[in-house]
Design an enzyme around this catalytic site. Structure first.
Site, mmCIF file in Angstrom:
data_model
loop_
_atom_site.group_PDB
_atom_site.id
_atom_site.type_symbol
_atom_site.label_atom_id
_atom_site.label_comp_id
_atom_site.label_asym_id
_atom_site.label_seq_id
_atom_site.Cartn_x
_atom_site.Cartn_y
_atom_site.Cartn_z
ATOM 1 N N LYS A 1 5.929 -12.337 -17.772
ATOM 2 C CA LYS A 1 5.475 -11.037 -18.296
ATOM 3 C C LYS A 1 4.138 -11.170 -19.000
ATOM 4 C CE LYS A 1 7.597 -8.932 -16.914
ATOM 5 N NZ LYS A 1 8.651 -8.566 -16.040
ATOM 6 N N TRP B 1 -3.820 -2.160 -1.036
ATOM 7 C CA TRP B 1 -3.769 -3.478 -1.674
ATOM 8 C C TRP B 1 -4.251 -4.433 -0.586
ATOM 9 C CZ3 TRP B 1 -1.389 -8.254 -1.003
ATOM 10 C CH2 TRP B 1 -1.357 -9.093 -2.127
ATOM 11 N N LYS C 1 3.329 -3.099 -7.201
ATOM 12 C CA LYS C 1 4.717 -2.937 -7.634
ATOM 13 C C LYS C 1 5.698 -3.437 -6.586
ATOM 14 C CE LYS C 1 7.929 -1.582 -10.467
ATOM 15 N NZ LYS C 1 8.193 -2.476 -11.608
ATOM 16 N N GLU D 1 1.356 -11.903 -16.444
ATOM 17 C CA GLU D 1 0.937 -10.848 -15.520
ATOM 18 C C GLU D 1 0.237 -9.685 -16.204
ATOM 19 O OE1 GLU D 1 3.917 -8.856 -13.083
ATOM 20 O OE2 GLU D 1 5.383 -8.976 -14.683
ATOM 21 N N ASN E 1 0.305 0.585 6.543
ATOM 22 C CA ASN E 1 0.768 -0.459 5.613
ATOM 23 C C ASN E 1 1.337 -1.591 6.450
ATOM 24 O OD1 ASN E 1 0.274 1.306 3.566
ATOM 25 N ND2 ASN E 1 2.421 1.733 3.117
ATOM 26 N N GLY E 2 1.175 -2.818 5.979
ATOM 27 C CA GLY E 2 1.713 -3.963 6.712
ATOM 28 C C GLY E 2 0.571 -4.815 7.236
ATOM 29 N N HIS F 1 9.707 -34.252 -21.335
ATOM 30 C CA HIS F 1 9.433 -34.993 -20.097
ATOM 31 C C HIS F 1 8.073 -34.642 -19.497
ATOM 32 C CE1 HIS F 1 13.465 -36.624 -20.079
ATOM 33 N NE2 HIS F 1 13.949 -35.413 -20.265
ATOM 34 N N GLU G 1 11.074 -15.525 -17.770
ATOM 35 C CA GLU G 1 10.757 -14.098 -17.681
ATOM 36 C C GLU G 1 9.680 -13.735 -18.713
ATOM 37 O OE1 GLU G 1 11.040 -11.863 -15.667
ATOM 38 O OE2 GLU G 1 10.847 -9.982 -16.756
ATOM 39 N N ARG H 1 1.826 1.153 -6.144
ATOM 40 C CA ARG H 1 2.108 0.243 -5.028
ATOM 41 C C ARG H 1 0.885 -0.596 -4.657
ATOM 42 N NH1 ARG H 1 6.617 1.743 -1.960
ATOM 43 N NH2 ARG H 1 5.751 0.544 -0.266
ATOM 44 N N CYS I 1 0.861 -1.167 0.000
ATOM 45 C CA CYS I 1 0.000 0.000 0.000
ATOM 46 C C CYS I 1 0.907 1.229 0.000
ATOM 47 C CB CYS I 1 -0.860 0.019 1.238
ATOM 48 S SG CYS I 1 -1.641 -1.552 1.583
HETATM 49 C C1 AGP Z 1 7.777 -8.366 -12.357
HETATM 50 O O1 AGP Z 1 7.222 -8.027 -13.570
HETATM 51 C C2 AGP Z 1 6.835 -8.555 -11.276
HETATM 52 N N1 AGP Z 1 5.912 -7.515 -11.130
HETATM 53 C C3 AGP Z 1 7.346 -9.158 -9.977
HETATM 54 O O2 AGP Z 1 7.580 -10.500 -10.246
HETATM 55 C C4 AGP Z 1 8.617 -8.556 -9.326
HETATM 56 O O3 AGP Z 1 9.727 -8.771 -10.121
HETATM 57 C C5 AGP Z 1 8.812 -9.194 -7.931
HETATM 58 O O4 AGP Z 1 7.712 -8.887 -7.127
HETATM 59 C C6 AGP Z 1 10.083 -8.735 -7.251
HETATM 60 O O5 AGP Z 1 10.094 -7.362 -7.066
HETATM 61 P P1 AGP Z 1 11.402 -6.590 -6.641
HETATM 62 O O6 AGP Z 1 12.350 -6.660 -7.777
HETATM 63 O O7 AGP Z 1 10.938 -5.189 -6.372
HETATM 64 O O8 AGP Z 1 11.936 -7.267 -5.433
#
Ligand code: AGP
Length: 606
Positions: free
Chosen positions: A484, A72, A601, A487, A98-99, A503, A480, A27, A2
């Site tokens: 991408k 969030w 984020k 997500e 937050n938390g 396999h 990766e 965030r 958050c």
């Molecule tokens: C990446 O596209 C993602 N949103 C996510 O996997 C991200 O890389 C992960 O949460 C780690 O974040 P950080 O690099 O801020 O630690």
């Protein structure tokens, strides 16, 4: 996950708070809210994005002190009452948090027995009620906060304002808070870049800190009542928020920023004469590097994929056993930590809770951890106290792109540095260093001539699932690419080392199934060629990422060429078409590219 923003000063707080929320929105973005002090408290909350909150705010909203929050959800659904700020029983205290308060259920039951009526299902609301209760027992606001915190178990970045006291209080335990000192005004934010348009003078709070703020004073103390000096840091300019400019979305802008952000990362760190790397922040002598028993690299999501590439490079170039670990698994798997080994905590935000706890576990067991981090002054950077910044500049799209490339570049430089202290020759070192120097230019070359990306998008956008395959250094790139596309476009994706395909994953293939192959011209190319044929024979449609002019270049149904590149450096090129396919597929499907559903984020809960 958050975001918190706070203001006290001579100006009207509302527009400043809303703008702060807009900058922090990445965030967390399921709901937001704002509280202003103007004789009473005016509180507005709304589910949805910050624009939804803006739409319900009265045109004239007075008050020079206020706090705001983007949420969030963790405890309680996404509803207006569950959005922050939360007001206390008698309306004297309002908080944003937050938390996670782990003992909130017990505290809630105790408060209910005392007759407190709750207005939300959140864990956070208990804080406002306890704080008011402690305030009513003749405590000063700061003492009341101390007594409140002593009852909480969990994590917090917390900000509170009071109807009868002209102070704003902040506390941190596991969730970042940064205070900005302006001229007769004070700001609070979860992120430095949301502060940088107001002031460059900031205080990074540490876990256990309490800050008592007035318009012109920041007084620091801790939960035990000890006070200490305020340590002001001057922010670097790179933390100013980037505007979208000519781009429609931050994700595309950040993909295009990769040549320049890579230059920021490698500038001054390449020794072309000695064929060596020059990562200052590591503070390791060649002797120490030569004696490393092993290296462990930790990260989550994209950072983990960069860690995997780093691990492969360190092992193959420097001949030091190296393993990447998913940080969220590391701590709970009872790891054996060798104090002589080198550990890396890799993170764009520097706030990922899983990575932070993994690194604390290593430190607790006597291990030493270096950070590979983007956000200056972030929790991971500070907890490590050593390491390298990747200098990507602010990354605002939730999907990480430019930070991935810079993490890989920083780890490549490190691999060369360790390798040169061991058996790697000067010539070989020079070859890779020169190759690295060329990467920003090669990325520009590729971005100017991207190949049939839209054809690939047409193939994947309505697919039931997409399989990503690569071998060796391209296996993490496949992961990766899958992450991408999943997500931002919500398409189920699987990634496997190409050799593993036969396999199990091969069972998924049917007529027309899209398979994305990442096949640079390296020592495992021929093995990948066989895997392409095996998929083809089952009716799969192949999207092939290959090097320009290579003899494999017509093996796919859709062939996307990247410029020729040094084998060790191919991930920084092969990832580009994957980023572009994800971006355009998300657009084609009408997804919110920069703010994908359910994500945030920086993931600050475990
Ligand atoms: C990446 O596209 C993602 N949103 C996510 O996997 C991200 O890389 C992960 O949460 C780690 O974040 P950080 O690099 O801020 O630690």
């Amino acid at each position: 996950m958050c975001g918190i923003f706070g203001y006290m000063g001579p100006k009207q707080a509302a527009p400043i708070l809303v703008e702060g929320l807009r900058r922090l929105e990445y965030r967390g973005y399921d709901s937001s809210g704002i509280a202003l002090k103007n004789g009473d408290f005016s509180i507005y909350k709304k589910t949805g994005k910050v624009v939804e909150l803006q739409s319900i705010l009265p045109e004239k909203l007075h008050g020079n002190v206020g706090i705001a929050h983007t949420r969030w959800a963790t405890h309680g659904g996404v509803t207006d009452p569950n959005a922050h700020p939360h007001l206390s029983e008698n309306g004297k205290v309002v908080i944003v948090h937050n938390g996670i308060i782990e003992n909130s259920r017990t505290l809630r039951n105790l408060l209910k027995k005392k007759g407190v009526v709750f207005n939300s299902e959140t864990d956070s609301e208990v804080i406002s009620h306890i704080l008011e209760y402690e305030l009513n027992r003749d405590n000063s606001p700061t003492d009341a906060l101390r007594r409140t915190l002593s009852k909480l178990v969990g994590t917090w970045g917390l900000c509170a304002i009071f109807l009868d006291h002209d102070v704003m209080l902040c506390a941190r335990n596991g969730s970042p808070l940064i205070i900005g000192q302006g001229d007769g005004e004070t700001f609070v934010s979860s992120d430095p870049h949301a502060l940088s348009t107001h002031t460059q003078r900031v205080v990074f709070m540490d876990d256990g800190d309490i800050a008592t703020l007035t318009t012109d004073q920041i007084t620091m103390s801790n939960i035990h009542g000890d006070s200490f000096d305020t340590d002001i840091t001057v922010l670097e300019e790179e933390w100013e928020e980037a505007e979208l400019g000519e781009f429609e979305h931050y994700m595309l802008k950040e993909i295009y920023e990769q040549p320049d952000s890579l230059r920021q990362c490698i500038n001054g760190r390449l020794d072309r004469v000695r064929g060596n790397g020059r990562l200052g922040g590591l503070n390791l002598t060649p002797l120490e590097l030569s004696k490393l028993p092993h290296v462990r690299l930790l990260g989550c999501g994209t950072a983990y994929h960069a860690a995997e590439i780093g691990g492969l490079l360190i092992e193959s170039l420097a001949r030091v056993p190296s393993v990447a670990h998913i940080a969220s698994e590391f701590r709970t798997n009872e790891p054996v930590v060798n104090p002589n080994a080198l550990h890396f905590a890799i993170s764009q935000s520097g706030e990922t809770a899983d990575t932070l706890s993994a690194l604390k576990e290593i430190q607790l067991k006597g291990g030493s951890v270096h950070g590979v981090v983007n956000v200056v002054g972030s929790s991971i950077a500070r907890q490590c106290g050593k390491g390298v910044y990747i200098h990507s500049g602010p990354e605002q799209a939730v999907a990480s792109t430019k930070a991935f490339s810079n993490m890989v570049a920083a780890l490549t430089i490190f691999s060369i540095q360790v390798a040169r202290s061991r058996s790697l020759s000067k010539e070989k070192g020079k070859e890779i260093i020169n190759g690295l120097q060329q990467i920003p230019h090669l990325i520009e070359e590729y971005l100017a001539n991207q190949g049939p990306i839209m054809e690939a998008v047409d193939l994947v956008k309505d697919a039931k699932s997409v399989l990503f395959l690569g071998r060796g250094i391209s296996a993490p790139v496949a992961k990766e690419g899958a992450l991408k596309l999943m997500e931002v476009a919500y398409i189920p994706c699987l990634a496997y080392p190409a050799g593993e395909m036969k396999h199990g994953p091969i069972a998924l293939l049917e007529e027309g199934s899209p398979v994305i192959f990442i096949v640079p011209n390296d020592h495992v190319k021929e093995k990948s060629r066989s895997a392409i044929h095996e998929c083809r024979a089952r009716g799969a449609k192949i999207i092939l990422i290959h090097e320009q002019g290579d003899d494999i270049s017509d093996e796919g149904d859709i062939n996307i060429a990247i410029p020729k590149v040094n084998n060790y450096l191919s991930p920084m090129l092969t990832v580009l078409p994957l980023q572009l396919i994800s971006y355009h597929a998300a657009l084609a499907l009408g997804c919110d590219v920069d703010r994908p559903r359910n994500l945030a984020k920086s993931v600050t809960v475990e």
